[in-house]
Design an enzyme around this catalytic site. Structure first.
Site, PDB file in Angstrom:
ATOM      1  CB  CYS A 157     118.668  60.781 -54.395  1.00  0.00           C
ATOM      2  SG  CYS A 157     117.584  61.243 -55.579  1.00  0.00           S
ATOM      3  CG  ASP A 158     122.540  59.162 -54.787  1.00  0.00           C
ATOM      4  OD1 ASP A 158     121.950  58.567 -53.924  1.00  0.00           O
ATOM      5  OD2 ASP A 158     122.425  58.687 -55.893  1.00  0.00           O
ATOM      6  CB  CYS A 174     119.420  61.441 -58.159  1.00  0.00           C
ATOM      7  SG  CYS A 174     118.387  62.344 -57.022  1.00  0.00           S
TER       8      CYS A 174
END
Ligand code: NAP
Length: 314
Positions: free
Chosen positions: A137-138, A134
């Site tokens: 997200c990251d 992701c």
């Protein structure tokens, strides 16, 4: 009708838990069924930086724990049971689990999706420690580092472009010599100075002691193997895998309308079956994030309540 639930929610990721919270808070007799443990994909994420209101040290598991507490606090029941069979056509829906049978006036499907894994040695061990599925997200954790994106579809190429906002350099590693992504997306990537390509190659192994440190790529045409080792100063690099997703919807095949395995709903999360709603990553949608999953769950629960009001007499 004493033992019939108003709503049975299948799945206890953010979508299912938000649905459970809203349904229970509306005084509906609510059951959340979970297969393994609560949380869905988010529990594999160490830091949750993009959920509105997330505090600095929020982790996937801590966020989910609070969601569980909140849903249970309003009276939602949570049971660990794997659904094996389901009848959604009748007015009272019947859900057969491994352990028991449940009946419901409305069902919310929140079974999620899983990223397809590469299956390479070291991949599981290093997930969240350099390996990610992701970028939203990251990505920010890889500020000024080198990043490798695996895959050649729309997701891989679009996410590679997104990752150039953070990473020093992004290399797309694809198993063939042409991308599958739409031409318009490809053109943008080819023009991006920060993006490089390694063709006809796949990851053979990922290595690292607590954090990703090196990997072996294998050329599928020549058999040649290349070692990629983290820059000494960086100590690590990122591997983002986008080789497709697997919606967890096989149980509902040939019952609920789907597109490429994802459940079709309208804006109110209604499926083609009366009294059956879907929420979160298992449905057709443009952004699969915690924030959109919880929103879906809330809408599905409110709509389930309206459906029950209109279709069941007290
Ligand atoms: P996808 O289109 O199925 O592409 C998966 C990619 O991963 C392919 O390039 C495939 O290689 C590669 N791959 C599969 N298994 C692999 C493995 N074991 N090792 C290495 N590579 C592997 O998946 P997606 O990109 O996630 O897209 C899914 C769907 O969402 C598509 O229909 C896509 O059009 C859509 N989508 C659209 C947009 C957009 O329109 N903006 C954005 C994202 C996604 P091969 O090419 O060799 O098969």
């Amino acid at each position: 009708m004493a033992n019939i639930y108003d709503v049975v929610i299948i799945g206890s990721g953010p979508a299912g838990l938000a649905a459970g919270l809203y349904a229970a808070r509306a005084n509906m007799k609510t059951l959340i069924l979970e297969k393994e443990k609560a949380g869905g994909q988010i529990v594999t994420t160490e830091e949750v930086a993009n959920y509105p209101g997330s505090i600095e040290d929020a982790t996937g598991p801590s966020l989910v724990a609070r969601m569980v507490e909140q849903a249970e606090g309003f009276g939602a029941e949570k049971v660990l049971d794997e659904v094996k069979e389901i009848n959604l056509q009748d007015k009272i829906k019947v859900i057969k689990g491994e352990k028991a049978e449940y009946q419901a006036k409305a069902v919310i499907i929140a079974t999620g999706a899983k990223p397809r894994l590469l299956g390479a040695p070291g991949e599981k061990k290093l997930t969240g420690k350099g390996v990610s599925y992701c970028a939203t997200c990251d990505g920010a954790f890889f500020e000024d580092l080198e990043v490798y994106v695996i895959g050649g579809g729309d997701s891989a190429v679009e996410e590679a472009m997104f990752l150039t906002k953070f990473a020093r350099k992004v290399t797309i590693v694809h198993r063939r010599d042409t991308l599958r992504a739409a031409k318009s997306i490809q053109e943008k990537a080819f023009k991006n100075d920060k993006i490089d390509f390694i063709w006809n190659s796949e990851i053979k192994e990922l290595r690292g002691d607590g954090i990703l440190e090196s990997m072996t790529l294998k050329n599928r045409e020549t058999g040649e193997e290349t070692e990629i080792v983290a820059d000494e100063e960086d100590g690590t690099f990122g591997v983002f895998v986008f080789v497709g997703y697997l919606p967890q919807t096989s149980l509902f095949e040939e019952m609920v309308d789907m597109e490429r395995g994802y459940i079709k709903t309208d804006d109110n999360m209604k499926t083609n079956i009366d009294g059956v709603f879907a929420a979160g990553d298992c449905r057709v949608k443009s952004l699969r994030q915690v924030v959109t999953a919880t929103a879906d769950g809330a809408i599905a629960a409110v709509q389930a309540e309206k459906y029950i009001e209109n279709n069941f007499e007290e």
